[in-house]
Structures are given as C-alpha cells and as structure tokens.
Design a protein around this motif. Sequence first.
Motif, PDB file in Angstrom:
ATOM      1  N   ARG A 224       0.850  -1.192   0.000  1.00  9.20           N
ATOM      2  CA  ARG A 224       0.000   0.000   0.000  1.00  9.20           C
ATOM      3  C   ARG A 224       0.887   1.244   0.000  1.00  9.20           C
ATOM      4  O   ARG A 224       2.107   1.145   0.097  1.00  9.20           O
ATOM      5  CB  ARG A 224      -0.960  -0.002   1.185  1.00  9.20           C
ATOM      6  CG  ARG A 224      -0.302   0.221   2.528  1.00  9.20           C
ATOM      7  CD  ARG A 224      -1.226  -0.112   3.686  1.00  9.20           C
ATOM      8  NE  ARG A 224      -0.910  -1.411   4.244  1.00  9.20           N
ATOM      9  CZ  ARG A 224      -1.240  -1.777   5.468  1.00  9.20           C
ATOM     10  NH1 ARG A 224      -1.944  -0.959   6.224  1.00  9.20           N
ATOM     11  NH2 ARG A 224      -0.911  -2.949   5.942  1.00  9.20           N
ATOM     12  N   SER A 225       0.252   2.399  -0.071  1.00  6.54           N
ATOM     13  CA  SER A 225       0.995   3.647  -0.182  1.00  6.54           C
ATOM     14  C   SER A 225       1.551   4.081   1.173  1.00  6.54           C
ATOM     15  O   SER A 225       1.015   3.730   2.232  1.00  6.54           O
ATOM     16  CB  SER A 225       0.080   4.744  -0.738  1.00  6.54           C
ATOM     17  OG  SER A 225       0.717   5.996  -0.731  1.00  6.54           O
ATOM     18  N   ILE A 226       2.615   4.887   1.129  1.00 11.49           N
ATOM     19  CA  ILE A 226       3.200   5.416   2.373  1.00 11.49           C
ATOM     20  C   ILE A 226       2.267   6.428   3.028  1.00 11.49           C
ATOM     21  O   ILE A 226       2.386   6.693   4.228  1.00 11.49           O
ATOM     22  CB  ILE A 226       4.570   6.062   2.106  1.00 11.49           C
ATOM     23  CG1 ILE A 226       4.461   7.171   1.059  1.00 11.49           C
ATOM     24  CG2 ILE A 226       5.587   5.012   1.701  1.00 11.49           C
ATOM     25  CD1 ILE A 226       5.762   7.921   0.824  1.00 11.49           C
ATOM     26  N   LEU A 227       1.336   7.009   2.251  1.00  8.77           N
ATOM     27  CA  LEU A 227       0.315   7.906   2.802  1.00  8.77           C
ATOM     28  C   LEU A 227      -0.968   7.635   2.035  1.00  8.77           C
ATOM     29  O   LEU A 227      -1.108   8.029   0.877  1.00  8.77           O
ATOM     30  CB  LEU A 227       0.733   9.376   2.663  1.00  8.77           C
ATOM     31  CG  LEU A 227      -0.231  10.405   3.276  1.00  8.77           C
ATOM     32  CD1 LEU A 227      -0.328  10.198   4.793  1.00  8.77           C
ATOM     33  CD2 LEU A 227       0.222  11.829   2.976  1.00  8.77           C
ATOM     34  N   SER A 228      -1.890   6.923   2.677  1.00 14.06           N
ATOM     35  CA  SER A 228      -3.091   6.466   1.989  1.00 14.06           C
ATOM     36  C   SER A 228      -3.934   7.637   1.501  1.00 14.06           C
ATOM     37  O   SER A 228      -3.949   8.720   2.085  1.00 14.06           O
ATOM     38  CB  SER A 228      -3.925   5.578   2.922  1.00 14.06           C
ATOM     39  OG  SER A 228      -4.288   6.300   4.088  1.00 14.06           O
TER      40      SER A 228
ATOM     41  N   ARG B 246      10.750   4.729   9.497  1.00 18.40           N
ATOM     42  CA  ARG B 246       9.715   5.758   9.558  1.00 18.40           C
ATOM     43  C   ARG B 246       8.531   5.465   8.647  1.00 18.40           C
ATOM     44  O   ARG B 246       7.377   5.745   9.007  1.00 18.40           O
ATOM     45  CB  ARG B 246      10.317   7.111   9.157  1.00 18.40           C
ATOM     46  CG  ARG B 246      11.270   7.706  10.175  1.00 18.40           C
ATOM     47  CD  ARG B 246      11.827   9.019   9.682  1.00 18.40           C
ATOM     48  NE  ARG B 246      12.741   9.619  10.650  1.00 18.40           N
ATOM     49  CZ  ARG B 246      13.403  10.759  10.438  1.00 18.40           C
ATOM     50  NH1 ARG B 246      13.244  11.407   9.292  1.00 18.40           N
ATOM     51  NH2 ARG B 246      14.213  11.233  11.363  1.00 18.40           N
ATOM     52  N   LEU B 247       8.785   4.890   7.483  1.00 20.57           N
ATOM     53  CA  LEU B 247       7.737   4.795   6.462  1.00 20.57           C
ATOM     54  C   LEU B 247       7.041   3.450   6.415  1.00 20.57           C
ATOM     55  O   LEU B 247       5.892   3.366   5.986  1.00 20.57           O
ATOM     56  CB  LEU B 247       8.332   5.099   5.083  1.00 20.57           C
ATOM     57  CG  LEU B 247       8.954   6.486   4.898  1.00 20.57           C
ATOM     58  CD1 LEU B 247       9.517   6.634   3.490  1.00 20.57           C
ATOM     59  CD2 LEU B 247       7.932   7.580   5.176  1.00 20.57           C
ATOM     60  N   PHE B 248       7.703   2.376   6.834  1.00 19.74           N
ATOM     61  CA  PHE B 248       7.144   1.041   6.670  1.00 19.74           C
ATOM     62  C   PHE B 248       6.902   0.377   8.016  1.00 19.74           C
ATOM     63  O   PHE B 248       7.633   0.605   8.979  1.00 19.74           O
ATOM     64  CB  PHE B 248       8.084   0.167   5.828  1.00 19.74           C
ATOM     65  CG  PHE B 248       8.429   0.765   4.492  1.00 19.74           C
ATOM     66  CD1 PHE B 248       7.439   1.160   3.614  1.00 19.74           C
ATOM     67  CD2 PHE B 248       9.748   0.946   4.121  1.00 19.74           C
ATOM     68  CE1 PHE B 248       7.748   1.726   2.388  1.00 19.74           C
ATOM     69  CE2 PHE B 248      10.081   1.498   2.901  1.00 19.74           C
ATOM     70  CZ  PHE B 248       9.075   1.896   2.032  1.00 19.74           C
ATOM     71  N   GLY B 249       5.850  -0.442   8.048  1.00 12.10           N
ATOM     72  CA  GLY B 249       5.485  -1.109   9.284  1.00 12.10           C
ATOM     73  C   GLY B 249       6.010  -2.519   9.392  1.00 12.10           C
ATOM     74  O   GLY B 249       6.212  -3.041  10.483  1.00 12.10           O
TER      75      GLY B 249
ATOM     76  N   GLY C 285       4.558  -5.281   9.038  1.00 11.21           N
ATOM     77  CA  GLY C 285       3.653  -6.152   9.766  1.00 11.21           C
ATOM     78  C   GLY C 285       3.437  -5.780  11.211  1.00 11.21           C
ATOM     79  O   GLY C 285       2.491  -6.253  11.839  1.00 11.21           O
ATOM     80  N   GLU C 286       4.299  -4.937  11.775  1.00 13.19           N
ATOM     81  CA  GLU C 286       4.169  -4.562  13.173  1.00 13.19           C
ATOM     82  C   GLU C 286       3.211  -3.396  13.368  1.00 13.19           C
ATOM     83  O   GLU C 286       2.537  -3.311  14.384  1.00 13.19           O
ATOM     84  CB  GLU C 286       5.553  -4.206  13.733  1.00 13.19           C
ATOM     85  CG  GLU C 286       6.539  -5.362  13.679  1.00 13.19           C
ATOM     86  CD  GLU C 286       7.911  -4.950  14.168  1.00 13.19           C
ATOM     87  OE1 GLU C 286       8.066  -3.764  14.544  1.00 13.19           O
ATOM     88  OE2 GLU C 286       8.824  -5.798  14.182  1.00 13.19           O
ATOM     89  N   ASP C 287       3.150  -2.483  12.403  1.00  7.37           N
ATOM     90  CA  ASP C 287       2.246  -1.340  12.471  1.00  7.37           C
ATOM     91  C   ASP C 287       1.227  -1.463  11.354  1.00  7.37           C
ATOM     92  O   ASP C 287       1.556  -1.295  10.175  1.00  7.37           O
ATOM     93  CB  ASP C 287       3.039  -0.037  12.337  1.00  7.37           C
ATOM     94  CG  ASP C 287       2.176   1.195  12.601  1.00  7.37           C
ATOM     95  OD1 ASP C 287       0.933   1.082  12.542  1.00  7.37           O
ATOM     96  OD2 ASP C 287       2.744   2.281  12.850  1.00  7.37           O
ATOM     97  N   PRO C 288      -0.034  -1.759  11.675  1.00  8.89           N
ATOM     98  CA  PRO C 288      -1.044  -1.973  10.623  1.00  8.89           C
ATOM     99  C   PRO C 288      -1.361  -0.722   9.818  1.00  8.89           C
ATOM    100  O   PRO C 288      -1.968  -0.819   8.749  1.00  8.89           O
ATOM    101  CB  PRO C 288      -2.268  -2.450  11.420  1.00  8.89           C
ATOM    102  CG  PRO C 288      -2.063  -1.901  12.795  1.00  8.89           C
ATOM    103  CD  PRO C 288      -0.588  -1.910  13.031  1.00  8.89           C
ATOM    104  N   ASP C 289      -0.981   0.452  10.311  1.00 12.78           N
ATOM    105  CA  ASP C 289      -1.268   1.686   9.593  1.00 12.78           C
ATOM    106  C   ASP C 289      -0.210   2.026   8.551  1.00 12.78           C
ATOM    107  O   ASP C 289      -0.369   2.976   7.793  1.00 12.78           O
ATOM    108  CB  ASP C 289      -1.387   2.855  10.581  1.00 12.78           C
ATOM    109  CG  ASP C 289      -2.566   2.686  11.524  1.00 12.78           C
ATOM    110  OD1 ASP C 289      -3.572   2.097  11.090  1.00 12.78           O
ATOM    111  OD2 ASP C 289      -2.469   3.131  12.680  1.00 12.78           O
ATOM    112  N   LYS C 290       0.868   1.268   8.517  1.00  8.25           N
ATOM    113  CA  LYS C 290       1.944   1.524   7.564  1.00  8.25           C
ATOM    114  C   LYS C 290       2.050   0.377   6.568  1.00  8.25           C
ATOM    115  O   LYS C 290       1.684  -0.761   6.877  1.00  8.25           O
ATOM    116  CB  LYS C 290       3.276   1.696   8.304  1.00  8.25           C
ATOM    117  CG  LYS C 290       3.346   2.935   9.185  1.00  8.25           C
ATOM    118  CD  LYS C 290       4.717   3.053   9.834  1.00  8.25           C
ATOM    119  CE  LYS C 290       4.811   4.311  10.692  1.00  8.25           C
ATOM    120  NZ  LYS C 290       6.156   4.423  11.339  1.00  8.25           N
TER     121      LYS C 290
END
Length: 604
Positions: free
Chosen positions: A404-408, A467-470, A472-477
């Motif tokens: 997905r995008s870095i900023l939805s 900063r930009l990617f999660g 799998g740990e951060d569902p919002d990234k």
Amino acid sequence: METELPTEYDVIVTGTGLVECIVAAASARVGKKVLHIDKNDYYGGQWASFTLKGLEQWVDEHSASPQETTKELESKEGETLVATCDPRRVYSKVKLRWHVQKAVTPSEETPIEVHGESGGNQSCGEGGETTDLSKEKEGSSETKDEAKEHKKWSQDEMRNLSRKFNLDLAPKLLYSRGALVELLISSNVARYAEFKCITRVLTWVATEGDKGNLLVVPCSRSDVFTTDTVTLVEKRLLMKFLEFCHSYDEHPEQLEEYADKTFVEFLKSRKLTDNLIHFVTESIAMVSGEVSCREGLESMKLFLTSLGRYGTTPFLFSMYGCGELPQAFCRLCAVFEGTYILRRPVLSLVTDSENKCLGIVSEGQRLQCSHLVMDASCAPHKYTAIASLAAQKSISRSIFITDRSILSSDKEQLTLLRLPAKDGNPQPITIIEVGSGSGICPKNLYCVHMTCHGSDAEEDFKVAVQRLFGNGEDPDKPSILMSLYFNLADLSGCDLVSGAASNLHLCCGPGAELDYDSAIDQARCIFSRMFPEEEFLPRAPDPDEIVFDNAGAVPKEGDIFDSNTPDGQDGDVKGNPQSAGKETCTDGGNTSAVDESVAASELS
C-alpha cells in the motif's frame, strides 16, 4: 553465428545509457553514419527498467565479482589494442531480499473481493465499493474499510505478474520546464514517450520524540490558502516570498548584499519562520541550507515556473519506467538510419601512437570510426580516473515493493518525498512512490524508490525504512514485500576528458540528482566536441511533413495497382506511409521506418 557489419562509421556508440542514446540520435539526425551496440540484451544500461524476473536476473549477474579481460590481443604495427573493463565494477553491495513466503497456503488466502454492482471476482477499483463474500454469508454489516483486507502476496504470485513490473535502476523526474522536456519537444522525440504528472509532494515533519508525520507540501497558490499546515500569517509570508522568487532576477538590487551568503540566511532576512524554511528548503527548492542564495533562488524559480504546465505539481514521470527515455532516442536514431545491435560486447579499443582511437574490436571484427562514444564504466583504466573505485563517491539506491501507499489516499497518487537530513537521518533522501497507474507494478502494489549519497545503501536507508514502513508490526503503515539495495559509483566528479584519447568521449552514468539536466548537458557537450558546426538534435519531421524522393514523378506502368485511381491522385496503396501506420524518412535515397503506434505523448 557472428554478425558481419560494415567496417567504417562516423560514430560508434557502445552502451545504451541515456547520454549515449541522446548523442547517437543527435549524430544520426545530422546525417552521420552511426553504429550503436551494447553487450546486454536490453536497452538502458545503468538507466534501464526491468520486469521482476529481469531484476532478479540482473541481481544474480551483479552479485558476482567483475571479470577483467585476460584474452591475448593481436595488433597491427603502430597500433595498440587496449582491453575494455567489466561495467559491473561500478556496482557494489547488491542485496535482494524477499519479505513474503514463496507461496501462500490456503489458510492465509485473502477473502475474495468484488464490486458491489458487477459481482465479478476482481479487485476494488478507485471509488468502487467492495463486498467480502466470506463475511457477507455471516450476515455481518461492516463498512467498506472494515470489509476490505490487504491481499497476502507470495513470491510465486508476484513472479507470475513479472511483466507488469517496470522497476528502474535510476528513477528520476522531469521538471515541466526542465532541459529534458524542452529537448523532447524541440526534437520531436516526445512522440515516442508518455508521461504522468506527479500528483503530490510530501515532506516529513518531526514531532515529539522519534515520531513524525508526512504532510502534503502546498505547491500552488490554491494549495497555500487551503492547507492547514501553516498559519494564516505564514500563508501571507509564503505567498509574498513565492511571488518574489518567480521574478527575482528582475530585482538584482535586493540580492547584492546576499551574494556571498547562504540561502537560509536570505530566507531568515525575509522573516520566514522555521516551519516555512523547512518547506522551502526541503520540498520546494530541495537544496541544503548551505547552498548560495542565488543557487537556492534558481531552484525555486525552476519549481515555480514548472507549476501548472502539465499538472498541479512541477514534475513528470515517464510511463512504464524511466528506461523508456533512452529507447525513445534510440527510435529517432534508427529512423535516421542508425544501426543497432544488442548482445555485442566490445573486447578492446584500437589506438595509434598519437593517442587517437581508430575503432573497436567486437566479436573478432575490427570496426573503424571517427568518434567513439562509450560508457565510462567499461572504458579502459588508462583512459579514466576511476581505476580505484573505492575512492569514488557512491550513490545508495533501494527499491521496495509494498502492499500500500506510504500515505493512503482515496485515489492512487504519484508521490515525491524528500526526507531531510535531520532527526537521525544521515543524508537527505529522495523518495519516489509510483503505482499501477504508471505501468510500474500490478494493481494494489506500489514501488518505492530511495536515492541518496552514501556508502552502504542498507545502512543509509535504515531510518527512512523505520519511519515509512510497518513490516507487519504497524497496521497503519505499508509492509515491504521485496527489497533491493545496491550502491553505484558516482563518476560525475571524475575527469573523463583529459586522460582519454582525443576522439574518445566517455559518458558517466546517472547521479543522485532528481532530474535529468546533467545528462542533457553532458550529451550536448560531447556532441559539440564531435561536430561543433552542427545543430544539436534539430526537430525531426512528422509523418505528414515528409517529402519523398519521388514526389511529383510521373508513375510508371505498373506503379498504380488500382485501375480506378486517376493519374495524379494518391491511392491508399501508392506508397503512402500513413496508410500503413508507418513513418518513413529518407536520406540519400535509402529509407527506414518506425511503427507509429509508439508515438503517443502528452507533451505535444
């Protein structure tokens, strides 16, 4: 079987990087006999774009140690044969890593999504509502966002879509009023390429601790007045400053006292706040605060004058990857009778006692030329200042495929982000994110490119990745599905002229800069050294402007096959190039053609 070629040329070009292709096109356009060869089976060299499988193959080739030529070469009396080098020597620390399983197990498969109206099994389009069939059976009434789950990708599934990827080794953008756009228009090469406008420019603003946010940079007048990232007072200050930058060269008296001062010092003198200085230096001028005042203002003016020409931002991106641009110039060269051969390595250069290059040796054949244009990465050590690559500056590069995008956003965006060198980030990083709408990757996937000066790409981008990617740990990234890191020697600072043969012209590869201006300048410089009296890339005619050698001639018996076509009128089969969808150019009675289906451009 070896291909025998004519042995004499005005210009031989080895390597199909952007600079080499522009020089080849410019030479053929003014009537020179051009041979353009490449040892690879693809165009672009260090500027190439690859499918996913093609990128994996490139990684395999460049993970191995470069090989130096050891074959004994025989030369004629008074001549010297100088072995070329392996171009892979400019790459180092090439690492490709998958972050997903090879295949998805049935229990991990994502529930099918369909459009609510069509009922077909397909992924959600822009603005289209989706229904999760597995949850609909349970009678749940969830919202669209709750129902839609991110697809679980596997290596096998992504490889099956390999041809939908166009992954760039050297991604760059075009300023709408930059040197490359003007050259594409003036030379009529624009008809061989397509572009999309970058839709948003982002910046990173740090907050408390190690956290921060991505914000959209206000570029135009309307953006300035609608954004909530700056206060009302700051909006007035920013608008006044932007208006000054647009015509700063008309007020030289206001710059006299800042001739030897930095750009940041000048910004502070205009009473810009720290917040505005961040936006101006990091996302509009995109320069460090230590550059001179004039250099910063020149960058500001280029940004501002490019706004609105083709879209709401100043930048264009090449559809299907930046590797299309070298090929566009190759097409023009081929139209004007340039000869192209891939998979043709150059074993050595032939020089005389006066340090003049007489030609090359390729597959046992000696080919003579008046001028030789060559990629500096494969030039002999004795002609370049790059014998010790460890001492050269390096460019760090990375390619990420994400889910997905870095900023939805509601719509797919083409994004430019410049991550500043602060808050733990060692170097300013240029980040370009593109999706399926640009022909770069399959639907629902994104490609994120990172570029900066550095020595170890994986280490240089560590902060940006966190900063930009999660992962799998951060569902919002977004999560990284595949990553590639590599370093490329930066030869832009090398002296490629004084040590070379008098008629050998070396081209350095892509640098870390955002646009193509340095490549255009280099191509112009090489062409002017070869043919100082000739015009650089004059406009190529459109198909309907071509005047044929036999125009106005009386048809001979048998020339007209349609008995119903009166004499003096053109029939569809009477050699009309447009009726066959071809564009034909003549030079000295010989003709060559190029398929007009590739001549789609949004620049005209």
